[in-house]
Design a protein around this motif. Sequence first.
Motif, PDB file in Angstrom:
ATOM      1  N   PHE A 129       0.846  -1.202   0.000  1.00  0.00           N
ATOM      2  CA  PHE A 129       0.000   0.000   0.000  1.00  0.00           C
ATOM      3  C   PHE A 129       0.881   1.252   0.000  1.00  0.00           C
ATOM      4  CE2 PHE A 129      -2.145   3.470   2.163  1.00  0.00           C
ATOM      5  CZ  PHE A 129      -3.321   3.568   1.438  1.00  0.00           C
ATOM      6  N   ALA A 130       1.948   1.233   0.814  1.00  0.00           N
ATOM      7  CA  ALA A 130       2.867   2.377   0.856  1.00  0.00           C
ATOM      8  C   ALA A 130       3.543   2.587  -0.494  1.00  0.00           C
ATOM      9  CB  ALA A 130       3.915   2.157   1.950  1.00  0.00           C
ATOM     10  N   GLN A 131       3.932   1.499  -1.151  1.00  0.00           N
ATOM     11  CA  GLN A 131       4.542   1.616  -2.480  1.00  0.00           C
ATOM     12  C   GLN A 131       3.561   2.222  -3.482  1.00  0.00           C
ATOM     13  OE1 GLN A 131       5.633  -2.614  -2.633  1.00  0.00           O
ATOM     14  NE2 GLN A 131       7.753  -2.012  -2.967  1.00  0.00           N
ATOM     15  N   HIS A 132       2.328   1.769  -3.414  1.00  0.00           N
ATOM     16  CA  HIS A 132       1.288   2.290  -4.308  1.00  0.00           C
ATOM     17  C   HIS A 132       1.025   3.768  -4.025  1.00  0.00           C
ATOM     18  CE1 HIS A 132      -2.423   2.483  -6.600  1.00  0.00           C
ATOM     19  NE2 HIS A 132      -3.112   2.823  -5.511  1.00  0.00           N
ATOM     20  N   TYR A 133       0.902   4.112  -2.750  1.00  0.00           N
ATOM     21  CA  TYR A 133       0.597   5.485  -2.344  1.00  0.00           C
ATOM     22  C   TYR A 133       1.720   6.445  -2.737  1.00  0.00           C
ATOM     23  CZ  TYR A 133      -0.801   9.372   0.692  1.00  0.00           C
ATOM     24  OH  TYR A 133      -1.171  10.613   1.175  1.00  0.00           O
ATOM     25  N   ASN A 134       2.962   6.000  -2.547  1.00  0.00           N
ATOM     26  CA  ASN A 134       4.120   6.848  -2.842  1.00  0.00           C
ATOM     27  C   ASN A 134       4.613   6.721  -4.280  1.00  0.00           C
ATOM     28  OD1 ASN A 134       4.457   7.997  -0.193  1.00  0.00           O
ATOM     29  ND2 ASN A 134       5.226   6.006   0.490  1.00  0.00           N
ATOM     30  N   GLU A 135       3.960   5.863  -5.057  1.00  0.00           N
ATOM     31  CA  GLU A 135       4.291   5.678  -6.476  1.00  0.00           C
ATOM     32  C   GLU A 135       5.779   5.374  -6.679  1.00  0.00           C
ATOM     33  OE1 GLU A 135       2.870   9.199  -8.434  1.00  0.00           O
ATOM     34  OE2 GLU A 135       0.762   8.613  -8.232  1.00  0.00           O
ATOM     35  N   THR A 136       6.270   4.393  -5.935  1.00  0.00           N
ATOM     36  CA  THR A 136       7.692   4.041  -6.006  1.00  0.00           C
ATOM     37  C   THR A 136       8.027   3.189  -7.228  1.00  0.00           C
ATOM     38  OG1 THR A 136       7.449   1.988  -4.742  1.00  0.00           O
ATOM     39  CG2 THR A 136       7.767   4.028  -3.477  1.00  0.00           C
ATOM     40  N   GLY A 137       7.028   2.537  -7.801  1.00  0.00           N
ATOM     41  CA  GLY A 137       7.278   1.637  -8.912  1.00  0.00           C
ATOM     42  C   GLY A 137       7.725   0.253  -8.474  1.00  0.00           C
ATOM     43  N   GLY A 138       7.825   0.055  -7.165  1.00  0.00           N
ATOM     44  CA  GLY A 138       8.261  -1.237  -6.642  1.00  0.00           C
ATOM     45  C   GLY A 138       7.095  -2.153  -6.333  1.00  0.00           C
ATOM     46  N   ALA A 139       7.413  -3.405  -6.027  1.00  0.00           N
ATOM     47  CA  ALA A 139       6.414  -4.400  -5.666  1.00  0.00           C
ATOM     48  C   ALA A 139       6.878  -5.135  -4.408  1.00  0.00           C
ATOM     49  CB  ALA A 139       6.192  -5.388  -6.804  1.00  0.00           C
ATOM     50  N   THR A 140       5.941  -5.798  -3.756  1.00  0.00           N
ATOM     51  CA  THR A 140       6.235  -6.563  -2.551  1.00  0.00           C
ATOM     52  C   THR A 140       5.881  -8.016  -2.770  1.00  0.00           C
ATOM     53  OG1 THR A 140       5.840  -4.678  -1.079  1.00  0.00           O
ATOM     54  CG2 THR A 140       5.663  -6.864  -0.107  1.00  0.00           C
ATOM     55  N   ALA A 141       6.772  -8.911  -2.353  1.00  0.00           N
ATOM     56  CA  ALA A 141       6.502 -10.351  -2.402  1.00  0.00           C
ATOM     57  C   ALA A 141       6.485 -10.873  -0.972  1.00  0.00           C
ATOM     58  CB  ALA A 141       7.563 -11.077  -3.221  1.00  0.00           C
ATOM     59  N   VAL A 142       5.432 -11.588  -0.615  1.00  0.00           N
ATOM     60  CA  VAL A 142       5.337 -12.136   0.737  1.00  0.00           C
ATOM     61  C   VAL A 142       5.175 -13.651   0.651  1.00  0.00           C
ATOM     62  CG1 VAL A 142       2.835 -11.678   0.837  1.00  0.00           C
ATOM     63  CG2 VAL A 142       4.131 -12.073   2.949  1.00  0.00           C
ATOM     64  N   PHE A 143       5.958 -14.357   1.455  1.00  0.00           N
ATOM     65  CA  PHE A 143       5.978 -15.815   1.454  1.00  0.00           C
ATOM     66  C   PHE A 143       5.401 -16.350   2.760  1.00  0.00           C
ATOM     67  CE2 PHE A 143       8.953 -14.445  -1.637  1.00  0.00           C
ATOM     68  CZ  PHE A 143       8.916 -15.412  -2.629  1.00  0.00           C
ATOM     69  N   PHE A 144       4.650 -17.428   2.636  1.00  0.00           N
ATOM     70  CA  PHE A 144       4.045 -18.069   3.794  1.00  0.00           C
ATOM     71  C   PHE A 144       3.848 -19.537   3.439  1.00  0.00           C
ATOM     72  CE2 PHE A 144       1.167 -15.779   1.075  1.00  0.00           C
ATOM     73  CZ  PHE A 144       0.247 -16.744   0.669  1.00  0.00           C
ATOM     74  N   GLY A 145       3.675 -20.360   4.440  1.00  0.00           N
ATOM     75  CA  GLY A 145       3.565 -21.789   4.189  1.00  0.00           C
ATOM     76  C   GLY A 145       2.139 -22.244   3.968  1.00  0.00           C
ATOM     77  N   ASP A 146       2.012 -23.520   3.569  1.00  0.00           N
ATOM     78  CA  ASP A 146       0.685 -24.086   3.358  1.00  0.00           C
ATOM     79  C   ASP A 146      -0.116 -24.146   4.651  1.00  0.00           C
ATOM     80  OD1 ASP A 146       1.409 -27.203   4.282  1.00  0.00           O
ATOM     81  OD2 ASP A 146       3.026 -26.178   3.233  1.00  0.00           O
ATOM     82  N   GLY A 147       0.576 -24.131   5.789  1.00  0.00           N
ATOM     83  CA  GLY A 147      -0.127 -24.126   7.066  1.00  0.00           C
ATOM     84  C   GLY A 147      -0.712 -22.774   7.416  1.00  0.00           C
ATOM     85  N   ALA A 148      -0.271 -21.718   6.723  1.00  0.00           N
ATOM     86  CA  ALA A 148      -0.734 -20.361   7.027  1.00  0.00           C
ATOM     87  C   ALA A 148      -1.813 -19.868   6.078  1.00  0.00           C
ATOM     88  CB  ALA A 148       0.450 -19.383   6.990  1.00  0.00           C
ATOM     89  N   ILE A 149      -2.013 -20.578   4.980  1.00  0.00           N
ATOM     90  CA  ILE A 149      -2.898 -20.054   3.937  1.00  0.00           C
ATOM     91  C   ILE A 149      -4.369 -20.023   4.363  1.00  0.00           C
ATOM     92  CG2 ILE A 149      -3.437 -22.197   2.708  1.00  0.00           C
ATOM     93  CD1 ILE A 149      -2.820 -20.583   0.082  1.00  0.00           C
TER      94      ILE A 149
END
Length: 332
Positions: A129-149
Motif C-alpha cells: 500500500f505504501a509503495q502504491h501510495y508513494n508511487e515508487t514503482g516497486g512491488a512486494t513479495a510475501v511468502f508463507f507456508g501451506d499451514g498459514a494459507i
Amino acid sequence: MELTKEKKKKMLFDMMFIRRFEEEAGKMYGLRKIGGFCHLYNGQEAVAVGTVAAMDLTKDYILTGYRDHGFAIACGMDPKAVMAELFGKVTGSSRGKGGSMHLFDEQKHFLGGNGIVGAQIPIATGVAFAQHYNETGGATAVFFGDGAIHQGAFHESLNMAKIWNLPVIYACENNQFGMGTSFKRVSSVEEFSIMGASYGIQGRKVDGMDVLEVYKAFSEALESARQGLPVLLDIRTYRYKGHSMSDPQKYRTKEEVESYRKHDPILIFQDRLMADKVIKESDVADFENQIESLVAEVVAFAESSPEPALPTLFEDVYADAYPLASLRQGGF
C-alpha cells in the motif's frame, strides 16, 4: 529479463551456499551453540534464489515467515550476521535478540522473518500500500507456508489488495506439510492457486524445485503486480528436514524424503548448466571449496563474537508509559 551465464552461476552458488549454511546451522544446534527455535530451509533453496534473481531490491521488498535463513542470505544479508544472530550474539543482525525466526535487514529490503504464523501477510499488504501510495514503482513479495494459507488474515489481505490495486505477490511456499500435517488433510482444495479467484486475483501453480521456473514465474508476476494486479502463486516445494530442529518427522517415511531428494533443486540446476556448457564439474568443485571456507569463517565469527551485555536486555523495547504510571498509582 534474460539470465546471463554469470547470473546463472551466481544462482547456483547461492543455492549451494544456503544448503551448506543450513547444514552447519543444524550441526551447531545439535552442539547446543544455537538455542531456541530453528527452522531449516534444506530443499527449498530454488524458491528464495529464483525469486531474488527476478526482483529489484532497490525498490522491491520481500517478507517471509520463520523459515527465513534462505531468503535472508539470498537477499544479500551478511551470513556472518545471520549466523551470529542464530548464536544469540550481539554482532547478529538483531543484536542477538531475534534469533532464527527474526532475521531482518531494512537496507536489503528484507523485512523479515516473522515468528507468528501468517502475520507477515497483512504487513506485506501494508508495505505494498505504501509503495502504491508513494508511487515508487516497486512491488512486494510475501511468502508463507501451506499451514498459514487458511488464516483469516490471508483472505482479508487478498481482498484489500484487489480493491486497492496493490503491487503485491502472495506466494505460498507449499512444502507439503503444516508442521506435521499434510496440507491435503486440512485443505478443502489442494490447488491453492485457485483461491485468488474469489477476490478476482490471478493464480498460478509453480514448480518450486526448479529455480528457472521460479525465476520465470516471478518475473511475470512482478510485471503484473507493478501494473496494480496482485498475484497468488502456489509454489510446490519440499523440505528435507523436519518442521523445526525438534521435529522427529514421524509423519512421513524415509522413502518419501529420498524420492524428493532425487529431484533435488541444486542437482537439477547443476545438470542443466553443465548440459548448456555454462559450467564444468571443476566449477562445482571450486564452488564447494569456496563455500567450505566461507562457512568456516561464518561459524568462527559467530563463536568469537561477544554475548549481549546485560543492560541491552532493556534496550529496543517499547513500553507505553501511561499504563505503567497508572499501575504505580493503583489504577487498572
